[in-house]
Motif scaffolding. Structure first.
Motif, PDB file in Angstrom:
ATOM      1  N   GLU A  76       5.707  32.308  27.101  1.00 31.03           N
ATOM      2  CA  GLU A  76       5.964  31.218  28.034  1.00 31.03           C
ATOM      3  C   GLU A  76       5.114  31.257  29.301  1.00 31.03           C
ATOM      4  O   GLU A  76       4.556  30.236  29.707  1.00 31.03           O
ATOM      5  N   PRO A  77       4.961  32.422  29.956  1.00 32.98           N
ATOM      6  CA  PRO A  77       4.177  32.425  31.198  1.00 32.98           C
ATOM      7  C   PRO A  77       2.677  32.174  31.014  1.00 32.98           C
ATOM      8  O   PRO A  77       1.980  31.853  31.979  1.00 32.98           O
ATOM      9  N   LEU A  78       2.179  32.351  29.801  1.00 24.91           N
ATOM     10  CA  LEU A  78       0.744  32.155  29.570  1.00 24.91           C
ATOM     11  C   LEU A  78       0.385  30.682  29.629  1.00 24.91           C
ATOM     12  O   LEU A  78       1.091  29.845  29.056  1.00 24.91           O
ATOM     13  N   PRO A  79      -0.720  30.352  30.274  1.00 21.22           N
ATOM     14  CA  PRO A  79      -1.152  28.950  30.248  1.00 21.22           C
ATOM     15  C   PRO A  79      -1.565  28.555  28.833  1.00 21.22           C
ATOM     16  O   PRO A  79      -2.099  29.380  28.084  1.00 21.22           O
ATOM     17  N   THR A  80      -1.299  27.328  28.475  1.00 18.92           N
ATOM     18  CA  THR A  80      -1.702  26.828  27.165  1.00 18.92           C
ATOM     19  C   THR A  80      -3.176  26.429  27.230  1.00 18.92           C
ATOM     20  O   THR A  80      -3.551  25.611  28.069  1.00 18.92           O
ATOM     21  N   PRO A  81      -4.005  27.008  26.373  1.00 15.04           N
ATOM     22  CA  PRO A  81      -5.417  26.598  26.365  1.00 15.04           C
ATOM     23  C   PRO A  81      -5.540  25.097  26.110  1.00 15.04           C
ATOM     24  O   PRO A  81      -4.755  24.516  25.352  1.00 15.04           O
ATOM     25  N   THR A  82      -6.527  24.490  26.742  1.00 10.99           N
ATOM     26  CA  THR A  82      -6.700  23.038  26.623  1.00 10.99           C
ATOM     27  C   THR A  82      -7.714  22.640  25.566  1.00 10.99           C
ATOM     28  O   THR A  82      -7.752  21.490  25.155  1.00 10.99           O
ATOM     29  N   HIS A  83      -8.554  23.589  25.144  1.00 13.02           N
ATOM     30  CA  HIS A  83      -9.500  23.300  24.065  1.00 13.02           C
ATOM     31  C   HIS A  83      -9.795  24.579  23.295  1.00 13.02           C
ATOM     32  O   HIS A  83      -9.597  25.685  23.804  1.00 13.02           O
ATOM     33  N   LEU A  84     -10.264  24.421  22.079  1.00 10.39           N
ATOM     34  CA  LEU A  84     -10.382  25.542  21.146  1.00 10.39           C
ATOM     35  C   LEU A  84     -11.490  26.529  21.467  1.00 10.39           C
ATOM     36  O   LEU A  84     -11.518  27.627  20.913  1.00 10.39           O
ATOM     37  N   ALA A  85     -12.401  26.168  22.354  1.00  2.00           N
ATOM     38  CA  ALA A  85     -13.462  27.096  22.752  1.00  2.00           C
ATOM     39  C   ALA A  85     -13.276  27.578  24.192  1.00  2.00           C
ATOM     40  O   ALA A  85     -14.181  28.192  24.759  1.00  2.00           O
ATOM     41  N   GLN A  86     -12.111  27.317  24.769  1.00  2.00           N
ATOM     42  CA  GLN A  86     -11.856  27.734  26.147  1.00  2.00           C
ATOM     43  C   GLN A  86     -12.013  29.244  26.264  1.00  2.00           C
ATOM     44  O   GLN A  86     -11.469  30.000  25.473  1.00  2.00           O
ATOM     45  N   ARG A  87     -12.788  29.658  27.236  1.00  2.00           N
ATOM     46  CA  ARG A  87     -13.025  31.092  27.436  1.00  2.00           C
ATOM     47  C   ARG A  87     -11.885  31.675  28.256  1.00  2.00           C
ATOM     48  O   ARG A  87     -11.706  31.327  29.423  1.00  2.00           O
ATOM     49  N   LEU A  88     -11.107  32.566  27.639  1.00  9.28           N
ATOM     50  CA  LEU A  88      -9.935  33.141  28.291  1.00  9.28           C
ATOM     51  C   LEU A  88     -10.247  34.404  29.068  1.00  9.28           C
ATOM     52  O   LEU A  88      -9.532  34.747  30.008  1.00  9.28           O
ATOM     53  N   PHE A  89     -11.300  35.111  28.653  1.00 11.69           N
ATOM     54  CA  PHE A  89     -11.674  36.376  29.295  1.00 11.69           C
ATOM     55  C   PHE A  89     -13.182  36.404  29.458  1.00 11.69           C
ATOM     56  O   PHE A  89     -13.915  35.816  28.668  1.00 11.69           O
ATOM     57  N   ASP A  90     -13.642  37.101  30.482  1.00 12.94           N
ATOM     58  CA  ASP A  90     -15.071  37.193  30.746  1.00 12.94           C
ATOM     59  C   ASP A  90     -15.718  38.422  30.132  1.00 12.94           C
ATOM     60  O   ASP A  90     -16.938  38.529  30.128  1.00 12.94           O
ATOM     61  N   ASP A  91     -14.890  39.350  29.654  1.00 15.02           N
ATOM     62  CA  ASP A  91     -15.463  40.559  29.080  1.00 15.02           C
ATOM     63  C   ASP A  91     -14.669  41.012  27.861  1.00 15.02           C
ATOM     64  O   ASP A  91     -13.536  40.591  27.646  1.00 15.02           O
ATOM     65  N   MET A  92     -15.293  41.860  27.080  1.00 10.44           N
ATOM     66  CA  MET A  92     -14.698  42.339  25.844  1.00 10.44           C
ATOM     67  C   MET A  92     -13.476  43.199  26.121  1.00 10.44           C
ATOM     68  O   MET A  92     -12.513  43.173  25.354  1.00 10.44           O
ATOM     69  N   GLN A  93     -13.493  43.949  27.212  1.00 14.28           N
ATOM     70  CA  GLN A  93     -12.363  44.817  27.538  1.00 14.28           C
ATOM     71  C   GLN A  93     -11.090  43.994  27.746  1.00 14.28           C
ATOM     72  O   GLN A  93     -10.036  44.324  27.208  1.00 14.28           O
ATOM     73  N   GLY A  94     -11.177  42.930  28.509  1.00 14.20           N
ATOM     74  CA  GLY A  94     -10.020  42.068  28.754  1.00 14.20           C
ATOM     75  C   GLY A  94      -9.560  41.366  27.487  1.00 14.20           C
ATOM     76  O   GLY A  94      -8.356  41.284  27.210  1.00 14.20           O
ATOM     77  N   LEU A  95     -10.528  40.855  26.718  1.00 12.53           N
ATOM     78  CA  LEU A  95     -10.198  40.172  25.465  1.00 12.53           C
ATOM     79  C   LEU A  95      -9.542  41.143  24.489  1.00 12.53           C
ATOM     80  O   LEU A  95      -8.532  40.810  23.849  1.00 12.53           O
TER      81      LEU A  95
END
Length: 178
Positions: A76-95
């Motif tokens: 629930e607290p996570l934002p819902t992505p708005t498109h299928l290629a939305q970048r959620l993380f800037d680095d591999m460690q976070g992803l």
């Protein structure tokens, strides 16, 4: 066929394969991970990110199902992505850390499902706002199939980059009962 044990197997397979894929991807540099390799989501990182985006969208939809509201409340607290290629993380460690967390969420969610839960419908809206009502169990099947499809693409991209992730067959997790 009882569906809950099938989905439990698929959740385990998902977790196992994600660990293998992320381990293999960790052998590449940041530049190699984001290199455009001509894939639908461009790069290894882009494709792995897409799987996380799609999983997030689907898990948030599944959280609206009465049987899944409690186990998927963590979404629930996570934002819902708005498109299928939305970048959620800037680095591999976070992803990678988020992927590991999502896989635990999926394992716990599937473990709580019953066959009665699965024999129902789920109503939701896609990313374009189009309403649908479909079989809950078939949507879960799509969820796991989607992951497998895109991990196959990542496996190919890793292979082209000289990284072998080893055995990828679901058969490796199916117990021999003979």
């Amino acid at each position: 066929m009882e569906l809950q044990p099938h989905f439990a197997l698929m959740a385990s397979y998902n977790q196992w394969m994600n660990a293998k894929v992320y381990d293999a991807a960790s052998k590449l540099s940041a530049a190699e991970l984001i290199e455009d390799r001509g894939a639908f989501f461009s790069s290894i990182f882009g494709t792995l990110n897409h799987i996380v985006v799609a999983d997030t969208i689907w898990l948030k939809r599944f959280a609206a199902h009465p049987s899944s509201a409690a186990t998927l409340a963590v979404m629930e607290p996570l934002p819902t992505p708005t498109h299928l290629a939305q970048r959620l993380f800037d680095d591999m460690q976070g992803l990678s850390a988020h992927r590991h967390w999502l896989d635990s969420v999926i394992i716990n969610w599937v473990a709580a499902l019953t066959d009665d839960d699965l024999d129902t419908l789920l109503s939701y809206h896609n990313t374009k706002g189009v309403a649908s009502t479909r079989s809950y169990s078939r949507l879960i099947n799509h969820f796991f199939n989607h992951q497998t499809h895109h991990r196959g693409q990542v496996s190919t991209l890793l292979s082209q980059a000289g990284i072998d992730i080893g055995v990828t067959d679901l058969l490796a997790l199916i117990p021999d009962e003979g």
